[in-house]
Design a protein around this motif. Structure first.
Motif, short mmCIF file in Angstrom:
data_model
loop_
_atom_site.label_atom_id
_atom_site.label_comp_id
_atom_site.label_asym_id
_atom_site.label_seq_id
_atom_site.Cartn_x
_atom_site.Cartn_y
_atom_site.Cartn_z
N GLN A 259 0.85 -1.20 0.00
CA GLN A 259 0.00 0.00 0.00
C GLN A 259 0.88 1.24 0.00
O GLN A 259 1.86 1.33 0.75
N TYR B 95 -5.72 -4.83 13.04
CA TYR B 95 -4.79 -3.83 12.51
C TYR B 95 -4.89 -2.50 13.25
O TYR B 95 -3.99 -1.66 13.15
N VAL C 4 -4.21 0.56 7.33
CA VAL C 4 -4.31 -0.24 6.10
C VAL C 4 -5.69 -0.11 5.49
O VAL C 4 -6.69 -0.05 6.19
N THR D 259 2.53 -7.39 4.75
CA THR D 259 2.32 -6.15 4.02
C THR D 259 3.55 -5.24 4.10
O THR D 259 4.26 -5.23 5.10
N LEU E 17 3.97 -1.25 3.83
CA LEU E 17 3.16 -0.04 3.80
C LEU E 17 4.04 1.19 3.72
O LEU E 17 5.01 1.33 4.47
#
Length: 269
Positions: free
Chosen positions: A44, A134, A140, A173, A175
């Motif tokens: 992301q 999260y 996110v 992930t 980020l």
């Protein structure tokens, strides 16, 4: 007293396998010969630059690819490649987590499990639990989390083992922060029990208790820049695209029960 900044020799020890054991944290995945692992990572607010050479680490704008290079190196040392299939990956997962956790250029900022209990057949509750896990850890996009979970369920239903058993769902992930070159790496993993229902589909059992293990690492941007020459010597070129390919479990065209129920729930709201 502040912890000293990583030095070139710290990275050398890590790359050559002479790093000390990872500090105590989330317990290791219990060993079960039937256990399978499914992984659907996502990114992301980051974009590949295609950088090569020392600039991969020297320029913070290239650090998404640098982090992918680091993770791919850790995966090679642990022989952890979910792209090869669901079976046989769990035994390498602990080594991968330990390798990532000891990288000198990552600072562990969060390492806590959170317990849940699934007491009914509403699988969307489990999705909500993972999404909520999260909170306070990483900012996110919820749609990406859900898409990743549904993709993991899809991978499970499209593989038929001799005997259904426990499964690890892992979301990894990378980020990026808008307007800021710093990055956050998160690794969440959940152990679940599967069964085969009357129609022959594999489904998540209920009731069951499950724990979502949560780890988050901040990338030490200044350290990667300061040690760029040595990091390139040790790790070479790479990208987060390479990491994504290796860390993504194979899927299939058949919808899982989780996807179907989640679609039904959306229709009802």
């Amino acid at each position: 007293m502040a912890e000293s900044a990583p030095k070139a020799e710290d990275y050398i020890r890590w790359a050559t396998g002479h790093t000390h054991h990872a500090p105590p944290g989330s317990p290791p995945i219990p060993h079960d010969v039937r256990m399978e692992l499914v992984s659907k990572p996502f990114t992301q607010n980051i974009k590949a630059t295609g950088a090569t050479g020392v600039s991969l680490f020297a320029d913070p704008c290239n650090h998404p690819d640098a982090v992918g290079t680091i993770l791919n190196f850790a995966a090679k040392q642990a022989d952890f490649f979910p792209c090869k299939g669901l079976a046989g990956q769990t035994e390498h997962f602990n080594n991968y987590i330990a390798k990532v956790s000891t990288f000198p250029g990552f600072m562990l900022t969060f390492d806590e499990p959170i317990c849940h209990e699934l007491t009914h057949d509403h699988i969307t509750r489990m999705i909500d639990d993972i999404v909520k896990s999260y909170d306070g850890v990483a900012d996110v996009d919820i749609s990406k989390i859900v898409k990743s979970i549904e993709g993991m369920a899809n991978s499970i239903v499209n593989v038929i083992p001799a005997m259904p058993g426990p499964v690890i769902f892992t979301q990894m992930t990378i980020l990026g922060n808008s307007g800021d070159p710093s990055l956050l790496l998160t690794i969440f993993y959940t152990a679940l029990q599967l069964k085969v229902d009357k129609t022959g589909k594999r489904t998540i059992t209920s009731p069951q208790s499950y724990i979502i293990h949560r780890k988050a690492f901040r990338v030490l941007t200044a350290s990667l820049v300061a040690n760029a020459d040595k990091l390139f010597d040790l790790l070479g070129n790479g990208s987060f695209d390479d990491w994504l390919k290796g860390a993504t479990s194979p899927g299939g065209s058949k919808l899982s029960c989780l996807e179907e129920r989640h679609l039904d729930a959306k229709k009802e709201t």
